[in-house]
Enzyme design. Structure first.
Site, PDB file in Angstrom:
ATOM      1  N   GLY A 473       0.783  -1.350  -0.116  1.00 57.56           N
ATOM      2  CA  GLY A 473      -0.214  -0.173  -0.083  1.00 57.56           C
ATOM      3  C   GLY A 473       1.124   1.055  -0.019  1.00 57.56           C
ATOM      4  O   GLY A 473       0.699   2.233   0.148  1.00 57.56           O
ATOM      5  N   THR A 474       2.102   1.509   0.196  1.00 53.66           N
ATOM      6  CA  THR A 474       2.888   2.404   0.159  1.00 53.66           C
ATOM      7  C   THR A 474       3.809   3.047  -1.240  1.00 53.66           C
ATOM      8  O   THR A 474       4.281   3.904  -1.321  1.00 53.66           O
ATOM      9  CB  THR A 474       4.227   1.699   0.989  1.00 53.66           C
ATOM     10  OG1 THR A 474       4.606   0.768   0.369  1.00 53.66           O
ATOM     11  CG2 THR A 474       4.321   1.159   2.308  1.00 53.66           C
ATOM     12  N   ILE A 655      14.282  11.597  -0.870  1.00 51.58           N
ATOM     13  CA  ILE A 655      13.259  10.809  -1.848  1.00 51.58           C
ATOM     14  C   ILE A 655      13.079  10.496  -2.690  1.00 51.58           C
ATOM     15  O   ILE A 655      12.271  11.156  -3.124  1.00 51.58           O
ATOM     16  CB  ILE A 655      11.769  12.434  -1.161  1.00 51.58           C
ATOM     17  CG1 ILE A 655      12.522  12.982   0.696  1.00 51.58           C
ATOM     18  CG2 ILE A 655      10.521  11.821  -0.887  1.00 51.58           C
ATOM     19  CD1 ILE A 655      11.922  11.818   1.692  1.00 51.58           C
ATOM     20  N   THR A 660       3.648   9.582  -2.915  1.00 54.88           N
ATOM     21  CA  THR A 660       3.512   9.033  -1.571  1.00 54.88           C
ATOM     22  C   THR A 660       4.814   8.364  -0.132  1.00 54.88           C
ATOM     23  O   THR A 660       4.495   8.224   0.836  1.00 54.88           O
ATOM     24  CB  THR A 660       4.286   7.573  -2.720  1.00 54.88           C
ATOM     25  OG1 THR A 660       5.847   7.524  -2.850  1.00 54.88           O
ATOM     26  CG2 THR A 660       3.312   6.603  -4.001  1.00 54.88           C
ATOM     27  N   GLY A 730       8.873   5.158   5.781  1.00 52.09           N
ATOM     28  CA  GLY A 730       6.844   4.585   6.208  1.00 52.09           C
ATOM     29  C   GLY A 730       6.659   4.218   7.624  1.00 52.09           C
ATOM     30  O   GLY A 730       5.182   3.865   7.947  1.00 52.09           O
ATOM     31  N   GLU A 731       7.550   3.842   8.678  1.00 55.48           N
ATOM     32  CA  GLU A 731       6.937   3.972   9.899  1.00 55.48           C
ATOM     33  C   GLU A 731       7.312   5.468  10.518  1.00 55.48           C
ATOM     34  O   GLU A 731       6.674   5.339  11.730  1.00 55.48           O
ATOM     35  CB  GLU A 731       7.850   2.968  10.247  1.00 55.48           C
ATOM     36  CG  GLU A 731       6.927   1.885   9.716  1.00 55.48           C
ATOM     37  CD  GLU A 731       8.366   0.405  10.188  1.00 55.48           C
ATOM     38  OE1 GLU A 731       7.865  -0.309  11.036  1.00 55.48           O
ATOM     39  OE2 GLU A 731       9.198  -0.606   9.614  1.00 55.48           O
TER      40      GLU A 731
HETATM   41 MO1  MOS Z   1       6.667  -2.600   9.843  1.00 59.53          MO
HETATM   42  S1  MOS Z   1       5.351  -2.847  11.881  1.00 59.53           S
HETATM   43  O1  MOS Z   1       8.543  -3.149  10.591  1.00 59.53           O
HETATM   44  O2  MOS Z   1       5.269  -3.891   8.538  1.00 59.53           O
END
Ligand code: MOS
Length: 766
Positions: A473-474, A655, A660, A730-731
């Site tokens: 989904g990223t 980036i 995204t 992502g996190e």
């Molecule tokens: Mo992420 S919690 O490392 O998929």
């Protein structure tokens, strides 16, 4: 440009729309359970209604004569079929050491006790409801403070665990000008990806194909091979699109092997789609945590001591932990640090990764405590971070490869209007609404893992990229295509990307924010080898001097069908292909990040994680940073809490795609808001059972809860993390948000809430 597609700044790629966006919104993208298979049978799981005890009897005969019912797997007829697989905490991929249907023993509520297989889903579901089972129930320990829960130190539970320490924190706390101390708590949370946990298995002779949404197709294959006692080569995992994961699809859960076994027994494909509530116990979750944090500082705000002790709940047999003190110990300049992590074994399913697993709970504690310290010092919380900013982590003094924390604070503070803040709690008011402004640090380790990719280039026919990476989904398909498009000078629409299949070159788990940096680095290498082949033909002298054909050649690029040299010299690519007698050039790239072990590449092919970087390195430390600002409004009479404004500024190296990237960071901020105000898996402590295991009662923010979200991307260059300078993000976005909200609530009301989520009832006496 529109907000969704931010104008690229220095060291940013184009904000290309997702190349798979149309497929997804038209329903043409095939998720694992959409894959057509001939004549499938349907499986439905039966799960335990007790959390501790034994299955006394289970009676397949009670349903086997129902129309369409084909098979019922229980511990009586399937014990020993699923072998042990290496736990994720031991470098394997299994989410739990509890083997499905191995014995009559029940370790947690919702444990798989049977699997019914039938001609139709309806028949299987009906039989699963009717299957008669009797249990001997014992009193379970639900979590912290429950009688029978067993606490032990992380060091005792795992040989590998280290508690970062330096100096003498106790002594420094005893002599500090100012000390703050607090106990903090974060709740159980479940990922709830919209796509459920599904598995479809097909056998062709001794070869098994599995369609399952996975963040690690090679890892899933490795775990399944262990569980089924098979050769990895005889298993193929296909996972083209993943409908959300957030960590929950990063490890092999007990369902997969059972479906494979059922399909083998029947000689027919078997398809399983677990229910929403089964996902709460068949897969993993974010365990509840507790923290005791003490900070010592001098009057000018310089930290002299940090003590952070954490506790995490885990299952009875497994020592799963996230141990976020690895991060909190290294965030600020502080000469004396004590940390310790403890785990508490309870009668629960084994927890697992959930977005920013260590940082979300542990940074909540640290960043709340930092705000408490700023308040006690009567100091601006941004200035407190500035005074304690550092380019060297304090435990070993290792240098950060880059760290733009204060640039993020300055950019976000400016956009937020932070200079207009009156720091006295309760001082800012708009009619009946008490206004609170809070901020906190976001951070995430820049981790990488080995990755491979194959790239085929045809001068007229475009580019094809193959890698077993994962689209969770990223926007993975898009950034991978962008890397090839940039390197080979072809339009984005001429790049095809194939991913999510163990028949493709191996890629690591799409977790730990490693995917873009790791997979794109492999793609870049393959592209450079293609350029190297062309340069070798065009200018043999040049290549000889840099290590021969196939070596990455700096300074040479392809644009508009021309191979262009560092001095501006160029060759027609079509002519070079003619001279080579080739219609296509295909090259294979294997990327191995700095700090990898010598067997990292072998591990990549064998489905081992191989994650390195972050605070794991011996010579340096690498993190991405951000700063998050939140406005809350608390109603003076009802104590209703709203959060009308979220502003985050982030720096994460190169980036690939600002569109995204913004989307990931915005999602992170919104999740952080939910983590602060909404989200909590409620547990019936008498039964050790999740009670809101559905989307209706598991609270998450809806559109009405989210008004303005502003994401600012800062330019940052980091040549060290990888050749492309990508940190991954992502996190990053949902770290610190929970603390920023709690800090804003304190500013609005004067009440410090140290336990999440913050709800109206916590503020009634404020
Ligand atoms: Mo992420 S919690 O490392 O998929």
């Amino acid at each position: 440009m529109v907000d969704a597609a931010p104008e690229p700044k220095v060291n940013m790629g184009q904000p290309a729309p997702r190349i798979d966006g149309r497929l997804k919104v038209t329903g043409a993208a095939r998720y694992a359970s959409d894959m057509p298979v001939a004549n499938p049978a349907f499986a439905v799981l039966v799960t335990s209604p007790i959390a501790k005890g034994k299955v006394l009897s289970i009676d397949p005969a009670s349903v086997l004569d129902m129309p369409g019912v084909l098979d019922v797997l229980t511990h009586q007829n399937a014990s020993g079929e699923v072998k042990a697989a290496t736990m994720i905490s031991q470098g394997g991929t299994a989410s739990t050491s509890i083997r499905p249907l191995e014995t009559d023993q029940i370790f947690h509520d919702g444990q798989i006790v049977a699997m019914v297989v039938a001609d139709t889903f309806e028949a299987a579901r009906d039989a699963a409801y009717r299957l008669k089972a009797r249990y001997f129930a014992e009193r379970p320990s639900a979590g912290f403070d429950a009688p029978g829960a067993q606490e032990r130190s992380a060091k005792d539970a795992s040989e590998k665990h280290e508690d970062p320490q330096v100096g003498d924190a106790e002594q420094a706390l005893a002599t500090a000008d100012v000390v703050v101390e607090g106990w903090y708590e974060t709740p159980t949370q479940h990922h709830n990806p919209i796509e459920l946990f599904t598995t479809t298995c097909l056998w062709s002779g001794a070869e098994l194909t599995v369609h399952e949404p996975s963040q690690t197709v090679y890892g899933l294959r490795a775990g399944l091979a262990e569980q089924l006692g098979m050769d990895q080569q005889d298993i193929r995992i296909v996972s083209r699109f993943i409908g959300g994961a957030f960590g929950s699809k990063g490890a092999i859960t007990p369902r997969t092997a059972l479906v494979a076994i059922a399909a083998r027994r029947l000689g027919r494909p078997v398809k399983l789609v677990t229910t929403r509530d089964q996902g709460y116990t068949v897969a993993t979750y974010r365990a509840e945590t507790r923290h005791h944090v003490r900070l010592g500082a001098s009057r000018d705000g310089r930290l002299t001591a940090l003590s952070h002790e954490g506790w995490e709940v885990t299952s009875r047999p497994d020592a799963y932990m996230v141990a976020g003190t690895d991060t909190t110990a290294r965030m600020y300049k502080v000469p004396n640090v004590f940390t310790k992590v403890n785990i508490v074994h309870a009668d629960r399913n084994t927890p697992g990764f959930m977005r920013s697993p260590p940082e979300v709970p542990y940074m909540f504690a640290l960043e709340s405590a930092m705000d408490e310290l700023a308040f006690k010092l009567d100091m601006d919380p941004v200035e407190l971070r500035r005074v304690n900013d550092t380019m060297n982590e304090p435990i070993k003094g290792l240098p950060y490869t880059s760290r733009s924390l204060m640039q993020c604070y300055d950019a976000a503070a400016e956009a937020f209007g932070w200079s207009g803040r009156d720091r006295r709690p309760g001082s800012m008011r708009d009619g009946d609404w008490l206004i609170g402004w809070g901020c906190a640090t976001a951070c995430y380790p820049t981790q990488l893992a080995p990755a491979a990719a194959r790239v085929r280039y045809r001068p007229q026919g475009g580019v094809r990229v193959e890698t077993a990476g994962h689209e969770i989904g990223t926007g993975a398909y898009t950034v991978v295509a962008q890397m090839a498009s940039e390197k080979l000078g072809v339009p984005l629409e001429d790049v095809d990307v194939v991913m999510g299949d163990t028949q493709l070159p191996p890629a690591p788990v799409a977790g730990g924010s490693i995917s873009t940096a790791s997979v794109c680095s492999a793609v870049a290498l393959a592209c450079e080898r293609i350029i190297g082949r062309l340069v070798a033909r065009a200018e043999p002298q040049t290549t000889a001097s840099v290590g021969g054909p196939g070596a990455g050649l700096s300074g040479w690029t392809i644009a508009q069908g021309k191979l262009i040299g560092p001095g501006g010299e160029f060759h027609d690519v079509g002519e070079l292909f003619k001279a080579l007698g080739a219609g296509a050039i295909e090259e294979y790239g294997e990327f191995v990040p700095h700090g990898s072990s010598p067997d990292a590449l072998a591990g990549l092919y064998a489905g081992k994680s191989g994650i390195t970087g972050g605070s794991r390195l011996k010579d340096r430390i690498q993190y991405a940073f951000g700063a998050e600002f939140v406005e809350v409004r608390v109603h003076a009479r009802t104590r209703e809490i709203r959060a009308p404004r979220l502003v985050g500024a982030f720096a994460a190296g190169h980036i690939m795609n600002p569109r995204t990237a913004r989307s990931q960071l915005m999602g992170g901020l919104i999740w952080g808001l939910g983590s602060a105000l909404h989200e909590r898996t409620e547990i019936d402590v008498r039964a050790a059972r999740y009670v809101n295991d559905n989307l209706a009662e598991y609270l998450i923010p809806v559109n009405a809860d989210v008004a303005e979200v502003k994401v600012i991307l800062l330019s940052e260059e980091d040549q060290l993390v990888n050749p492309s300078g990508i940190k991954g993000l992502g996190e990053l976005g949902n770290v610190g948000t929970n603390a920023a909200v709690a800090n804003a609530v304190h500013h609005a009301t004067g009440k410090r809430i140290r336990s999440l989520p913050i709800r109206i009832e916590h503020l009634l006496d404020a």
